[in-house]
Design a protein around this motif. Sequence first.
Motif, PDB file in Angstrom:
ATOM      1  N   MET A 111     -77.628  -8.941  22.171  1.00  0.00           N
ATOM      2  CA  MET A 111     -76.337  -9.218  21.542  1.00  0.00           C
ATOM      3  C   MET A 111     -75.723 -10.538  21.997  1.00  0.00           C
ATOM      4  O   MET A 111     -74.687 -10.941  21.485  1.00  0.00           O
ATOM      5  CB  MET A 111     -75.373  -8.059  21.817  1.00  0.00           C
ATOM      6  CG  MET A 111     -75.776  -6.785  21.074  1.00  0.00           C
ATOM      7  SD  MET A 111     -74.512  -5.496  21.081  1.00  0.00           S
ATOM      8  CE  MET A 111     -74.826  -4.755  22.669  1.00  0.00           C
ATOM      9  N   GLN A 112     -76.379 -11.158  23.000  1.00  0.00           N
ATOM     10  CA  GLN A 112     -75.879 -12.410  23.567  1.00  0.00           C
ATOM     11  C   GLN A 112     -74.439 -12.254  24.056  1.00  0.00           C
ATOM     12  O   GLN A 112     -73.566 -13.079  23.784  1.00  0.00           O
ATOM     13  CB  GLN A 112     -76.002 -13.552  22.550  1.00  0.00           C
ATOM     14  CG  GLN A 112     -77.446 -13.837  22.135  1.00  0.00           C
ATOM     15  CD  GLN A 112     -77.555 -14.983  21.152  1.00  0.00           C
ATOM     16  OE1 GLN A 112     -76.871 -16.010  21.303  1.00  0.00           O
ATOM     17  NE2 GLN A 112     -78.404 -14.836  20.158  1.00  0.00           N
ATOM     18  N   LEU A 113     -74.212 -11.163  24.780  1.00  0.00           N
ATOM     19  CA  LEU A 113     -72.915 -10.881  25.370  1.00  0.00           C
ATOM     20  C   LEU A 113     -73.059 -10.811  26.882  1.00  0.00           C
ATOM     21  O   LEU A 113     -74.130 -10.512  27.403  1.00  0.00           O
ATOM     22  CB  LEU A 113     -72.367  -9.543  24.853  1.00  0.00           C
ATOM     23  CG  LEU A 113     -72.115  -9.441  23.350  1.00  0.00           C
ATOM     24  CD1 LEU A 113     -71.689  -8.025  22.977  1.00  0.00           C
ATOM     25  CD2 LEU A 113     -71.050 -10.446  22.893  1.00  0.00           C
ATOM     26  N   GLU A 114     -71.983 -11.081  27.586  1.00  0.00           N
ATOM     27  CA  GLU A 114     -72.019 -11.026  29.047  1.00  0.00           C
ATOM     28  C   GLU A 114     -71.731  -9.629  29.577  1.00  0.00           C
ATOM     29  O   GLU A 114     -72.202  -9.264  30.661  1.00  0.00           O
ATOM     30  CB  GLU A 114     -70.994 -12.015  29.624  1.00  0.00           C
ATOM     31  CG  GLU A 114     -71.356 -13.480  29.384  1.00  0.00           C
ATOM     32  CD  GLU A 114     -70.384 -14.413  30.070  1.00  0.00           C
ATOM     33  OE1 GLU A 114     -69.459 -13.911  30.746  1.00  0.00           O
ATOM     34  OE2 GLU A 114     -70.551 -15.637  29.936  1.00  0.00           O
ATOM     35  N   THR A 115     -70.948  -8.858  28.814  1.00  0.00           N
ATOM     36  CA  THR A 115     -70.538  -7.526  29.252  1.00  0.00           C
ATOM     37  C   THR A 115     -70.510  -6.581  28.065  1.00  0.00           C
ATOM     38  O   THR A 115     -70.083  -6.962  26.968  1.00  0.00           O
ATOM     39  CB  THR A 115     -69.124  -7.574  29.882  1.00  0.00           C
ATOM     40  OG1 THR A 115     -69.094  -8.553  30.917  1.00  0.00           O
ATOM     41  CG2 THR A 115     -68.736  -6.217  30.464  1.00  0.00           C
ATOM     42  N   LEU A 116     -70.946  -5.350  28.286  1.00  0.00           N
ATOM     43  CA  LEU A 116     -70.855  -4.307  27.261  1.00  0.00           C
ATOM     44  C   LEU A 116     -69.562  -3.520  27.476  1.00  0.00           C
ATOM     45  O   LEU A 116     -69.281  -3.071  28.587  1.00  0.00           O
ATOM     46  CB  LEU A 116     -72.049  -3.362  27.354  1.00  0.00           C
ATOM     47  CG  LEU A 116     -73.440  -3.978  27.142  1.00  0.00           C
ATOM     48  CD1 LEU A 116     -74.524  -2.941  27.390  1.00  0.00           C
ATOM     49  CD2 LEU A 116     -73.553  -4.557  25.734  1.00  0.00           C
ATOM     50  N   ASP A 117     -68.777  -3.359  26.424  1.00  0.00           N
ATOM     51  CA  ASP A 117     -67.545  -2.584  26.540  1.00  0.00           C
ATOM     52  C   ASP A 117     -67.844  -1.132  26.891  1.00  0.00           C
ATOM     53  O   ASP A 117     -67.121  -0.507  27.671  1.00  0.00           O
ATOM     54  CB  ASP A 117     -66.756  -2.628  25.226  1.00  0.00           C
ATOM     55  CG  ASP A 117     -66.269  -4.024  24.903  1.00  0.00           C
ATOM     56  OD1 ASP A 117     -65.740  -4.692  25.810  1.00  0.00           O
ATOM     57  OD2 ASP A 117     -66.419  -4.450  23.740  1.00  0.00           O
ATOM     58  N   LEU A 118     -68.922  -0.605  26.300  1.00  0.00           N
ATOM     59  CA  LEU A 118     -69.279   0.793  26.528  1.00  0.00           C
ATOM     60  C   LEU A 118     -70.786   0.955  26.374  1.00  0.00           C
ATOM     61  O   LEU A 118     -71.350   0.574  25.348  1.00  0.00           O
ATOM     62  CB  LEU A 118     -68.547   1.695  25.523  1.00  0.00           C
ATOM     63  CG  LEU A 118     -68.896   3.192  25.542  1.00  0.00           C
ATOM     64  CD1 LEU A 118     -68.483   3.827  26.869  1.00  0.00           C
ATOM     65  CD2 LEU A 118     -68.225   3.914  24.376  1.00  0.00           C
ATOM     66  N   ILE A 119     -71.427   1.488  27.394  1.00  0.00           N
ATOM     67  CA  ILE A 119     -72.844   1.846  27.302  1.00  0.00           C
ATOM     68  C   ILE A 119     -72.924   3.368  27.347  1.00  0.00           C
ATOM     69  O   ILE A 119     -72.237   4.010  28.151  1.00  0.00           O
ATOM     70  CB  ILE A 119     -73.691   1.212  28.428  1.00  0.00           C
ATOM     71  CG1 ILE A 119     -75.180   1.524  28.239  1.00  0.00           C
ATOM     72  CG2 ILE A 119     -73.219   1.639  29.801  1.00  0.00           C
ATOM     73  CD1 ILE A 119     -75.833   0.850  27.072  1.00  0.00           C
ATOM     74  N   GLN A 120     -73.750   3.939  26.476  1.00  0.00           N
ATOM     75  CA  GLN A 120     -73.859   5.394  26.406  1.00  0.00           C
ATOM     76  C   GLN A 120     -75.309   5.840  26.607  1.00  0.00           C
ATOM     77  O   GLN A 120     -76.225   5.240  26.048  1.00  0.00           O
ATOM     78  CB  GLN A 120     -73.382   5.889  25.031  1.00  0.00           C
ATOM     79  CG  GLN A 120     -71.961   5.474  24.676  1.00  0.00           C
ATOM     80  CD  GLN A 120     -71.726   5.487  23.173  1.00  0.00           C
ATOM     81  OE1 GLN A 120     -71.211   6.457  22.637  1.00  0.00           O
ATOM     82  NE2 GLN A 120     -72.120   4.428  22.491  1.00  0.00           N
ATOM     83  N   LEU A 121     -75.497   6.876  27.406  1.00  0.00           N
ATOM     84  CA  LEU A 121     -76.799   7.515  27.459  1.00  0.00           C
ATOM     85  C   LEU A 121     -77.057   8.128  26.086  1.00  0.00           C
ATOM     86  O   LEU A 121     -76.205   8.826  25.544  1.00  0.00           O
ATOM     87  CB  LEU A 121     -76.826   8.597  28.541  1.00  0.00           C
ATOM     88  CG  LEU A 121     -76.788   8.094  29.982  1.00  0.00           C
ATOM     89  CD1 LEU A 121     -76.645   9.268  30.943  1.00  0.00           C
ATOM     90  CD2 LEU A 121     -78.055   7.301  30.315  1.00  0.00           C
ATOM     91  N   HIS A 122     -78.239   7.868  25.539  1.00  0.00           N
ATOM     92  CA  HIS A 122     -78.511   8.179  24.136  1.00  0.00           C
ATOM     93  C   HIS A 122     -79.206   9.535  23.991  1.00  0.00           C
ATOM     94  O   HIS A 122     -80.422   9.619  23.877  1.00  0.00           O
ATOM     95  CB  HIS A 122     -79.364   7.065  23.513  1.00  0.00           C
ATOM     96  CG  HIS A 122     -79.344   7.059  22.020  1.00  0.00           C
ATOM     97  ND1 HIS A 122     -79.915   6.039  21.282  1.00  0.00           N
ATOM     98  CD2 HIS A 122     -78.844   7.922  21.113  1.00  0.00           C
ATOM     99  CE1 HIS A 122     -79.752   6.291  19.998  1.00  0.00           C
ATOM    100  NE2 HIS A 122     -79.110   7.433  19.869  1.00  0.00           N
ATOM    101  N   CYS A 123     -78.404  10.579  23.994  1.00  0.00           N
ATOM    102  CA  CYS A 123     -78.901  11.946  23.814  1.00  0.00           C
ATOM    103  C   CYS A 123     -80.102  12.250  24.707  1.00  0.00           C
ATOM    104  O   CYS A 123     -81.184  12.614  24.218  1.00  0.00           O
ATOM    105  CB  CYS A 123     -79.254  12.196  22.345  1.00  0.00           C
ATOM    106  SG  CYS A 123     -77.847  12.037  21.230  1.00  0.00           S
TER     107      CYS A 123
END
Length: 328
Positions: A111-123
Amino acid sequence: MQYRKLGKTGFNVSEISLGTWQVGGKWGDPFSHETADSILNAAVDSGINFIDTADVYGDGESEKAVGRLVRSRSERVYVATKCGRQLQPHTNEAYQPEALRKFVEASLRNMQLETLDLIQLHCPPTEVYYRPEIFELFDRLKEEGKILNLGVSVEKVEEGLKALTFPSVTTIQLIFNMFRQRPAELLFQEAKRHDVGLIVRVPLASGLLTGKFSPHTTFSPDDHRQFNRDGAAFDKGETFSGVDYETGLAAVEELKKVFPNQPNLAPIALRWVLMFDEVSCVIPGASRPDQLTSNLQAAELPALTAEQMQAVRAIYEQRIKPLVHQVW
């Protein structure tokens, strides 16, 4: 557009947001960045400020499109992505902190981002929710500035309740709709007590709740609504909310009597979800811009009446609950 607080993230997110499982086009088609850009920009233009994606959507192309959108817009757009489903085999044993770290770092590059607002474990498998070392990894990633918040995407109420025992969990993503009502019994009140945001996916039961399907509707061989009805590829509950197709069609006919003269039930189905104050946002998908427009109509609908809510519950109790309620 109305906005609601996403639990202890502190984010104020659009109550109707966007899921991007199919943002590059309809099921089975090659990913179209032109289609994705059109839908994503239309979403932000309409006031949507929360977009949910995953590293496996479109083999990473969805993340690329979302990242491009965020970098091109001046508005604050919150990005949620997910990790874990790339593991092969997708088992409890495969879930290791180092593997998950690599997935998070790959998403940042994608995503070419420095920080993720929210990361989720995917089921993940249920057993993963009983392993503190998995959740501790995300404390480290937060300290490193790579993520702001951790959430979980669950299949079962049990998994959501267990996730609430970890203070670092800020959100739970779950299936909730007219055909999947069990979460409202206990999980909703517990999430509220822990100030954990609820993100609702599959609100239209894979399109069943639009009211536009019939016994003669056909789906392509590459569409999960064709190949996953019995859970052959992933959890059966992700397809038509785990409801048998014919049973679902019969229940929809009953819903049409509750909401007569409605050629499209989708906005009503979304409005039903938003009647629950514990819900932070609902993330219907869209493979075409007109589907996004349809979803957004829910924001303009008045609240459903007590009689309508009771009628929906009665249809669920009679036709759906005996078949699916205790499964998820």
